[in-house]
Motif scaffolding. Structure first.
Motif, PDB file in Angstrom:
ATOM      1  N   LEU A  21       0.999  -0.723   0.122  1.00 26.12           N
ATOM      2  CA  LEU A  21      -0.297  -0.422   0.131  1.00 26.12           C
ATOM      3  C   LEU A  21       0.995   1.007  -0.245  1.00 26.12           C
ATOM      4  O   LEU A  21       1.540   1.110   1.044  1.00 26.12           O
ATOM      5  N   GLY A  22       1.656   2.009  -1.091  1.00 32.22           N
ATOM      6  CA  GLY A  22       1.875   2.455  -1.351  1.00 32.22           C
ATOM      7  C   GLY A  22       3.582   1.722  -1.367  1.00 32.22           C
ATOM      8  O   GLY A  22       3.658   0.733  -1.746  1.00 32.22           O
ATOM      9  N   ARG A  62      -5.086   0.002   6.540  1.00 30.33           N
ATOM     10  CA  ARG A  62      -5.165   1.747   7.474  1.00 30.33           C
ATOM     11  C   ARG A  62      -6.048   1.425   8.730  1.00 30.33           C
ATOM     12  O   ARG A  62      -6.581   1.327   8.554  1.00 30.33           O
ATOM     13  N   TRP A  63      -5.229   1.794   9.593  1.00 24.11           N
ATOM     14  CA  TRP A  63      -5.578   2.867  11.163  1.00 24.11           C
ATOM     15  C   TRP A  63      -5.438   3.912  10.653  1.00 24.11           C
ATOM     16  O   TRP A  63      -5.062   4.394  10.541  1.00 24.11           O
ATOM     17  N   ARG A  64      -6.969   4.301  11.260  1.00 28.98           N
ATOM     18  CA  ARG A  64      -6.788   5.441  11.266  1.00 28.98           C
ATOM     19  C   ARG A  64      -7.216   6.159  12.616  1.00 28.98           C
ATOM     20  O   ARG A  64      -6.918   7.226  12.918  1.00 28.98           O
ATOM     21  N   GLY A  65      -7.360   5.489  13.061  1.00 27.08           N
ATOM     22  CA  GLY A  65      -7.606   5.742  14.671  1.00 27.08           C
ATOM     23  C   GLY A  65      -9.252   7.095  15.089  1.00 27.08           C
ATOM     24  O   GLY A  65      -9.656   7.053  13.678  1.00 27.08           O
ATOM     25  N   MET A  66      -8.538   8.154  16.078  1.00 27.17           N
ATOM     26  CA  MET A  66      -9.391   9.213  16.809  1.00 27.17           C
ATOM     27  C   MET A  66      -8.840  10.153  15.092  1.00 27.17           C
ATOM     28  O   MET A  66      -8.879  11.243  16.503  1.00 27.17           O
ATOM     29  N   VAL A 155       1.596  -5.787   9.617  1.00 26.20           N
ATOM     30  CA  VAL A 155       1.998  -4.704   9.428  1.00 26.20           C
ATOM     31  C   VAL A 155       0.543  -3.496   8.994  1.00 26.20           C
ATOM     32  O   VAL A 155      -0.590  -3.815   8.501  1.00 26.20           O
ATOM     33  N   LEU A 156       0.389  -2.286   9.877  1.00 27.49           N
ATOM     34  CA  LEU A 156      -1.172  -1.501   9.807  1.00 27.49           C
ATOM     35  C   LEU A 156      -0.201  -0.090   8.812  1.00 27.49           C
ATOM     36  O   LEU A 156       1.562   0.280   8.740  1.00 27.49           O
ATOM     37  N   ASP A 157      -0.771   1.075   8.008  1.00 29.27           N
ATOM     38  CA  ASP A 157      -0.219   1.837   7.522  1.00 29.27           C
ATOM     39  C   ASP A 157      -1.170   2.491   8.447  1.00 29.27           C
ATOM     40  O   ASP A 157      -2.214   2.766   7.755  1.00 29.27           O
ATOM     41  N   VAL A 158      -0.686   3.485   9.192  1.00 29.97           N
ATOM     42  CA  VAL A 158      -1.535   4.686   9.866  1.00 29.97           C
ATOM     43  C   VAL A 158      -1.426   6.134   9.156  1.00 29.97           C
ATOM     44  O   VAL A 158      -0.291   6.528   8.989  1.00 29.97           O
ATOM     45  N   ILE A 159      -2.910   6.598   8.493  1.00 29.09           N
ATOM     46  CA  ILE A 159      -2.551   7.512   8.333  1.00 29.09           C
ATOM     47  C   ILE A 159      -3.579   9.206   9.092  1.00 29.09           C
ATOM     48  O   ILE A 159      -4.390   8.791   9.370  1.00 29.09           O
TER      49      ILE A 159
END
Length: 161
Positions: A21-22, A62-66, A155-159
């Motif tokens: 992812l990228g 993709r981790w967006r969280g708050m 593995v997470l992409d934190v965006i």
């Protein structure tokens, strides 16, 4: 009964099913479907791992969280077959993360401890997951119960949106 070291190797290698992812090789939970009893149906998330240890990941990696103002904090759900909040109200669970796209600095994060959540027909472990900043994060969940330790890496992409 298999030796514990073999089981750890199998769970650690489970991170191999990834998608780029990228520049972030995110772990896609669909590559390791786990049937978690009585979990809600939500196409945005899916379970990843095995009956020994599974985590609920964003389906797209993709981790967006708050958001950045809350350090990308959000609830993080964990499960294993046979988990009981009565016998284990505060599971021995930790998360160690390293930012993969941070050059030589290799920023790290650590979360120790968890609680539980349950309802009619289901029980799961619950932790507050918080990342210091956006980027590509490799996280290893480590869980110990009655002398057996399980590990699961993803593995997470934190965006930042």
């Amino acid at each position: 009964m298999k030796p514990r070291s073999s089981l750890l190797v199998v769970l650690t290698l489970a991170v191999l099913p990834c998608a780029a992812l990228g520049d972030c090789p995110v772990t896609l939970p669909a590559s390791s479907p786990v049937d978690v009893p009585a979990s809600e149906s939500n196409s945005s998330f899916a379970w990843y791992g095995s009956e020994a240890l599974a985590v609920r990941l964003p389906a797209d990696g993709r981790w967006r969280g708050m958001g950045p103002s809350r350090n990308f904090f959000d609830k993080f759900w964990i499960w294993r077959r046979g988990y009981s909040p009565k016998s284990e109200p505060e599971p021995a669970l930790s998360f160690a993360g390293v930012k993969l796209d941070d050059g030589a600095k290799r920023q790290r994060m650590q979360i120790d401890g968890a609680t539980n959540a349950f309802g009619p027909g289901w029980s799961q472990m619950l932790a507050g997951m918080e990342f210091p900043n956006a980027g590509c994060w490799q996280v290893t969940a480590k869980y110990s119960y009655v002398g057996i330790t399980q590990e699961l890496t993803f593995v997470l992409d934190v965006i930042a949106e």
